[in-house]
Scaffold this motif. Structure first.
Motif: not given
Length: 360
Positions: A85-98, A100-105, A147-150, A332-337
Motif C-alpha cells: 500500500x506504499x506510495x510508488x516513487x522512482x520505482x520503489x515503495x518506501x513511503x506511506x502518504x499521510x 500532511x507528509x510521508x512516513x518511511x517505515x 527496494x532501498x539497498x542503502x 520528515x521521517x528521517x529527521x523525526x527518528x
C-alpha cells in the motif's frame, strides 16, 4: 520527569539545532523556486524532532529496555504493509502518504532494531546473538525488497558495530560475518536490480557511466569543487540554481553546501558532526550498563556511517545509495527518528550523570 533525569544534556541538542539551521539554509537555496514550501514543512518536522528528542527523557529506563520487542513487531507490520500500500516513487515503495507528509517505515525499523539489539546483545550468549542477527536479517530483507539497498546495508553495518562492541564471542561473530559475506556476493550477482548494480559498478568507473548511473555523482563532484575555499555565496551557486545536480534538496544537499559555502562551510558542517559523535563517545564511556553502552554505540554507528556515505557519494568517495544527510537533508521521517536516536543518547547521559559526573 523521572528521577534519573535530574541532570540532562544541553550540548547535544544545541549541535542538532545548528545542523538543522544549516539544513534550512541549504534547503531554501535548493528549492527557492518553490518559495518557502519545503522550508516550512521542514521547520515543522524539525520542531517535532526536537520535541521527540526531549520526550525521550520522560520515558522511564525500565520501559525503554523492554520496548524493543513491541517496536520491532510494529515496524515489521509497517514494512510488510508498505510493500502493498506504499506510495510508488522512482520505482520503489518506501513511503506511506499521510497527506500532511510521508512516513518511511524503514526509519522506524532502524529505531526498533537499535533498542531490541541493544537489549539482546547486552546479555551475550549464542542464542541472543543469533536471534539478533536473524531478526535484523529479516528487517534488512524487507527493506531491500522495497527496494532501498542503502538503508538495508546501513542496518547491517549498524548491527555489526553493535555486535562488535558487545561481549559476544569473536568466533561466533566471525561465523556470521562469513555467512553474511557469501549472502552479499549472491545478492550482488543475482538479487540486485540492474540500476542498483550499475550504481556500484559506476563508482569504480564513473567515466563510462557519465550519462547514466554516474551522472548525479559526477555533477555533484563538480558542484562541490566549484565552491573553492569560501564558496560562491548564499543563493549564488549557478549549479544549485539551475538544478545541475538532481535531488539536491535531499540526497545531494551536501553539493549545495559545498558550492555556496565552500571548503569553510563544509568544514564547519563536518566539525558539527564530529562534535556530535564525540559527545556520543563520551556517553558510551560513562554508560551506566551494557545496554546503554551498546545502544549508544549503535547511535554512533548510525551517524558516522550515514554522514560518511552521504558526503562520500557527493564527492565520489562512496557509491550512490540514497541515504540523506542527518538533520540537513529534506525529510520528515528521517529527521523525526534520528532525533529520537539523539534523545536516547541524552537519556543515557542523564542516567550516567545521576550517578557519576560526565566529564566534559
Amino acid at each position: 520527569m523521572p528521577w534519573e533525569n535530574r541532570r540532562f544534556e544541553l550540548f547535544i541538542p544545541i549541535i542538532v539545532v545548528c545542523l538543522m539551521i544549516f539544513g534550512l539554509l541549504a534547503l531554501y537555496s535548493a528549492t527557492r523556486d518553490s518559495g518557502l514550501y519545503f522550508v516550512r514543512k521542514q521547520i515543522v518536522w524539525d520542531i517535532l524532532g526536537i520535541a521527540a528528542m526531549f520526550a525521550m527523557l520522560l520515558v522511564r529506563e525500565r520501559y525503554l529496555k523492554i520496548a524493543g520487542t513491541v517496536l520491532y513487531v510494529a515496524s515489521m507490520f509497517s514494512l510488510v504493509l508498505v510493500l502493498f500500500y506504499g506510495t510508488i516513487s522512482g520505482g520503489a515503495r518506501r513511503w506511506f502518504d499521510l497527506k500532511f507528509g510521508y512516513f518511511q517505515p524503514s526509519e522506524f525499523a532502524r529505531l526498533a532494531l537499535l533498542i531490541l539489539n541493544a537489549s539482546l546483545l547486552s546479555q551475550p550468549n549464542k542464542k541472543n546473538l543469533y536471534t539478533s542477527f536473524l531478526l535484523t536479517t529479516i528487517c534488512v530483507g524487507l527493506v531491500a525488497i522495497e527496494p532501498d539497498l542503502g538503508t538495508a546495508l546501513l542496518m547491517g553495518g549498524i548491527w555489526f558495530s553493535m555486535a562488535l562492541v558487545s561481549q559476544v564471542k569473536t568466533k561466533s561473530l566471525m561465523r556470521i560475518v562469513l555467512v553474511t559475506s557469501l549472502m552479499v556476493l549472491l545478492l550482488f550477482f543475482f538479487g540486485l536490480k540492474d540500476y542498483q548494480r550499475d550504481r556500484i559498478v559506476s563508482f569504480f568507473n564513473p567515466g563510462r557511466y557519465a550519462q547514466g548511473s554516474a551522472y548525479n555523482m559526477l555533477q555533484s563532484i563538480h558542484t562541490v569543487g566549484s565552491g573553492g575555499i569560501l564558496g560562491r555565496g548564499f543563493l549564488k551557486g549557478p549549479a544549485t540554481r539551475l538544478k545541475f545536480v538532481p535531488k539536491n534538496h535531499t540526497d545531494f544537499i551536501f553539493s549545495v553546501v559545498g558550492e555556496e559555502f565552500g571548503f569553510l562551510g563544509t568544514s564547519l558542517l563536518i566539525i558539527l558532526y564530529f562534535l556530535l559523535c564525540w559527545r556520543i563517545v563520551k556517553a558510551i564511556k560513562f554508560a551506566k550498563d551494557e545496554f546503554w553502552r551498546i545502544l549508544c554505540s549503535g547511535v554512533l554507528a548510525t551517524f558516522s556511517l550515514q554522514v560518511f556515505i552521504n558526503m562520500g557519494m557527493c564527492m565520489g568517495l562512496a557509491p550512490v545509495t540514497g541515504l540523506p544527510l542527518p538533520f540537513v537533508s529534506y525529510g520528515g521521517s528521517a529527521t523525526l527518528f534520528l532525533s529520537i536516536h539523539v534523545g536516547l543518547v541524552m537519556k543515557a547521559i542523564a542516567i550516567a550523570k545521576s550517578g557519576t559526573e560526565l566529564q566534559t
